[in-house]
Motif scaffolding. Structure first.
Motif, mmCIF file in Angstrom:
data_model
loop_
_atom_site.group_PDB
_atom_site.id
_atom_site.type_symbol
_atom_site.label_atom_id
_atom_site.label_comp_id
_atom_site.label_asym_id
_atom_site.label_seq_id
_atom_site.Cartn_x
_atom_site.Cartn_y
_atom_site.Cartn_z
ATOM 1 N N ARG A 1 3.122 -0.017 8.160
ATOM 2 C CA ARG A 1 3.356 1.289 8.791
ATOM 3 C C ARG A 1 4.778 1.365 9.307
ATOM 4 N NH1 ARG A 1 0.503 5.440 10.593
ATOM 5 N NH2 ARG A 1 -1.466 4.326 10.300
ATOM 6 N N ALA B 1 1.581 0.075 0.971
ATOM 7 C CA ALA B 1 0.835 -1.169 0.762
ATOM 8 C C ALA B 1 1.679 -2.134 -0.061
ATOM 9 C CB ALA B 1 -0.477 -0.877 0.037
ATOM 10 N N ASP B 2 1.518 -3.428 0.239
ATOM 11 C CA ASP B 2 2.172 -4.451 -0.572
ATOM 12 C C ASP B 2 1.339 -4.652 -1.843
ATOM 13 O OD1 ASP B 2 0.061 -6.247 -0.033
ATOM 14 O OD2 ASP B 2 1.291 -7.620 1.133
ATOM 15 N N VAL C 1 2.508 5.106 5.755
ATOM 16 C CA VAL C 1 1.986 3.766 5.478
ATOM 17 C C VAL C 1 2.115 3.488 3.984
ATOM 18 C CG1 VAL C 1 -0.034 2.250 5.567
ATOM 19 C CG2 VAL C 1 0.341 3.912 7.400
ATOM 20 N N GLU D 1 -2.195 -3.762 10.359
ATOM 21 C CA GLU D 1 -0.999 -3.332 9.654
ATOM 22 C C GLU D 1 0.207 -4.137 10.128
ATOM 23 O OE1 GLU D 1 -2.261 1.390 9.452
ATOM 24 O OE2 GLU D 1 -0.770 0.757 10.912
ATOM 25 N N VAL E 1 0.208 4.813 0.910
ATOM 26 C CA VAL E 1 -1.199 4.937 1.289
ATOM 27 C C VAL E 1 -1.416 6.158 2.176
ATOM 28 C CG1 VAL E 1 -3.086 3.772 2.512
ATOM 29 C CG2 VAL E 1 -1.516 2.439 1.097
ATOM 30 N N ARG F 1 -8.722 -3.148 4.892
ATOM 31 C CA ARG F 1 -7.629 -3.671 5.713
ATOM 32 C C ARG F 1 -7.770 -3.092 7.116
ATOM 33 N NH1 ARG F 1 -7.518 -5.730 1.062
ATOM 34 N NH2 ARG F 1 -5.668 -6.798 0.323
ATOM 35 N N THR G 1 3.701 1.563 -3.196
ATOM 36 C CA THR G 1 2.456 2.317 -3.153
ATOM 37 C C THR G 1 2.307 2.979 -1.789
ATOM 38 O OG1 THR G 1 1.418 0.772 -4.684
ATOM 39 C CG2 THR G 1 -0.058 2.155 -3.351
ATOM 40 N N ASP H 1 -0.778 -6.727 -2.671
ATOM 41 C CA ASP H 1 -2.150 -7.161 -2.412
ATOM 42 C C ASP H 1 -2.952 -6.166 -1.578
ATOM 43 O OD1 ASP H 1 -2.436 -9.810 -3.688
ATOM 44 O OD2 ASP H 1 -0.731 -10.299 -2.409
ATOM 45 N N GLY H 2 -2.360 -5.025 -1.256
ATOM 46 C CA GLY H 2 -3.058 -4.015 -0.470
ATOM 47 C C GLY H 2 -2.877 -4.138 1.032
ATOM 48 N N ASN H 3 -2.068 -5.107 1.497
ATOM 49 C CA ASN H 3 -1.782 -5.213 2.926
ATOM 50 C C ASN H 3 -0.952 -4.012 3.352
ATOM 51 O OD1 ASN H 3 -2.965 -7.887 3.398
ATOM 52 N ND2 ASN H 3 -1.351 -8.590 2.033
ATOM 53 N N LEU H 4 -1.271 -3.451 4.513
ATOM 54 C CA LEU H 4 -0.667 -2.199 4.962
ATOM 55 C C LEU H 4 0.596 -2.426 5.778
ATOM 56 C CD1 LEU H 4 -3.971 -0.415 6.026
ATOM 57 C CD2 LEU H 4 -2.761 -0.271 3.818
#
Length: 121
Positions: free
Chosen positions: A116, A108-109, A106, A66, A93, A63, A91, A111-114
């Motif tokens: 901040r 994550a959603d 930070v 953010e 990060v 990614r 989650t 799907d791993g999108n960040l």
């Protein structure tokens, strides 16, 4: 001069992502379609979820951008948001820490999108 007015986040499961972002940011979508869901975050400015590129959203994809939430007020507001979101089970990060722009963390959603969180200004 034209300014960006759409911020598009690729997701694999629109329904799951709508629930996540609606709860996290306490906002409701403008409309819901099977693959595209916009949230109006300011007049004429949309934050949208899109599963039209779901095959490109994989856990091993780095990614490089953010979503940012800049909080007004004291830096302790960032600490409070960290505690609130941690209690929701998001989650984390990057743990809560101080950086050049102030207190931050930070998450994550699904799907791993960040995302901040930092202070405004």
């Amino acid at each position: 001069m034209t300014s960006p007015n759409l911020f598009l986040i690729y997701v694999t499961d629109v329904e799951r992502s709508v629930a996540f972002y609606s709860d996290l940011f306490d906002m409701q979508p403008q409309t819901i379609t099977p693959r595209y869901v916009p949230f109006e975050i300011a007049p004429g400015i949309l934050f949208a979820l899109w599963s039209g590129r779901a095959e490109q959203v994989t856990p091993d994809l780095p990614r490089t951008c953010e979503v940012g939430l800049m909080l007004p007020g004291a830096q302790s507001g960032v600490d409070d948001r960290y505690a609130e979101w941690s209690a929701k089970g998001v989650t984390v990060v990057e743990e809560l820490h101080d950086d050049v722009f102030g207190r931050t963390f930070v998450v994550a959603d699904p799907d791993g999108n960040l995302i901040r969180v930092s202070p405004l200004g």
